[in-house]
Motif scaffolding. Sequence first.
Motif, short mmCIF file in Angstrom:
data_model
loop_
_atom_site.label_atom_id
_atom_site.label_comp_id
_atom_site.label_asym_id
_atom_site.label_seq_id
_atom_site.Cartn_x
_atom_site.Cartn_y
_atom_site.Cartn_z
N TYR A 159 0.39 10.41 11.19
CA TYR A 159 0.07 9.32 10.27
C TYR A 159 -1.36 9.49 9.76
O TYR A 159 -2.30 9.68 10.55
CB TYR A 159 0.21 7.97 10.97
N ARG A 183 -8.26 -0.43 11.17
CA ARG A 183 -7.94 0.92 11.66
C ARG A 183 -8.51 1.08 13.05
O ARG A 183 -9.58 0.55 13.36
CB ARG A 183 -8.53 1.99 10.74
N ARG A 192 -6.83 -5.77 7.35
CA ARG A 192 -6.46 -4.45 7.85
C ARG A 192 -7.51 -3.97 8.84
O ARG A 192 -8.71 -4.08 8.61
CB ARG A 192 -6.37 -3.46 6.69
N GLU A 201 -3.22 1.66 13.11
CA GLU A 201 -3.60 0.64 12.12
C GLU A 201 -2.82 -0.63 12.40
O GLU A 201 -1.66 -0.59 12.80
CB GLU A 201 -3.30 1.15 10.70
N ARG A 215 0.19 3.78 2.86
CA ARG A 215 0.73 3.38 4.15
C ARG A 215 2.25 3.58 4.20
O ARG A 215 2.81 3.95 5.23
CB ARG A 215 0.39 1.90 4.41
N ASP A 217 0.85 -1.19 0.00
CA ASP A 217 0.00 0.00 0.00
C ASP A 217 0.89 1.24 0.00
O ASP A 217 1.57 1.54 0.98
CB ASP A 217 -0.90 -0.01 1.24
N GLY A 243 -2.50 7.43 6.63
CA GLY A 243 -2.91 6.12 6.13
C GLY A 243 -3.95 6.21 5.05
O GLY A 243 -4.27 7.28 4.53
#
Length: 303
Positions: free
Chosen positions: A293, A235, A233, A163, A131, A128, A295
């Motif tokens: 961050y 979050r 994934r 995350e 990311r 990703d 993301g």
Amino acid sequence: MLTIEWMVTVTLDKLFALIQYPLPHHLISRLVGQFAECRIPWLKNLLIKAFIRHFNVDMQQAQEPDPTAYTCFNDFFTRKLKADARPIGDGLVSPADGTLSQYGRTYHGTLIQAKGQAYSITSLLGGDMYRAAPFRQGSFATIYLSPRDYHRVHMPLTGTLKEMVYIPGRIFSVNQATANHVPALFARNERLVCIFDTEHGPMAMVLVGAMIVAAIETVWAGQITPLSGEIQRIRFDTTVTLEKGAEMGRFKLGSTVVLCFSREVDFDDISMDSMVSMGERLGEFPATQRIRYQGDDTASSAG
């Protein structure tokens, strides 16, 4: 001048790496994992005592120094240490006992795996680009945990979890011989990526699976691996904040932790392949503006 002994060592290391390709990595690891959970007293005691002798494990540092007091091998392997066994230094500290195999700057999203071997931060973090973006011009450190080491992983900085990403893959051995000869080893193995927001910007802690590693655990979610063959994934909107030095996870049998930072780290003058202890100072961050961050907002949320 190359010696015969050196050439033999290189050949054997390469052979060790090559024979791992066709092996059923996951099957072997799951079988070992079941054996490590055995609670038959005489068998688990025999296994633990043999392991202590072979790897010269210092049980005097353990909160429970009696090998027979552990219910199974995995409980022994992930044993707690005495409260004063690992003092926490200032600055950036090591998250685990192990060998500091590589560290330095990340240039154009590339990390060093071993001499002559490099791999990308994007592949390490699951492919990703969003990311990986904060870490493309930052810093990294890789700590290899050998079988004799303490196998709980702790926070090198205070951080808030943003995350968590499970990434399926192979589970090659992660010792130096394999790192020298298997390209992009840490980006090929099964791994758990944990992204934290810290006072020094985003930090990725990557817990890399390896041959005979039966499971990876975190303190907030329990056992994570093994999972299915798809990237998963999560979050975190709820607050999971861990202080510097606090436990964040553990390996059931040994592996590697890769730390990635969005900023330059002024690493101390530590030789490559030096042994480091959990809590030992690795370096510090220059006083510059931090980054938060972000993301990929398309990820699912927890909480």
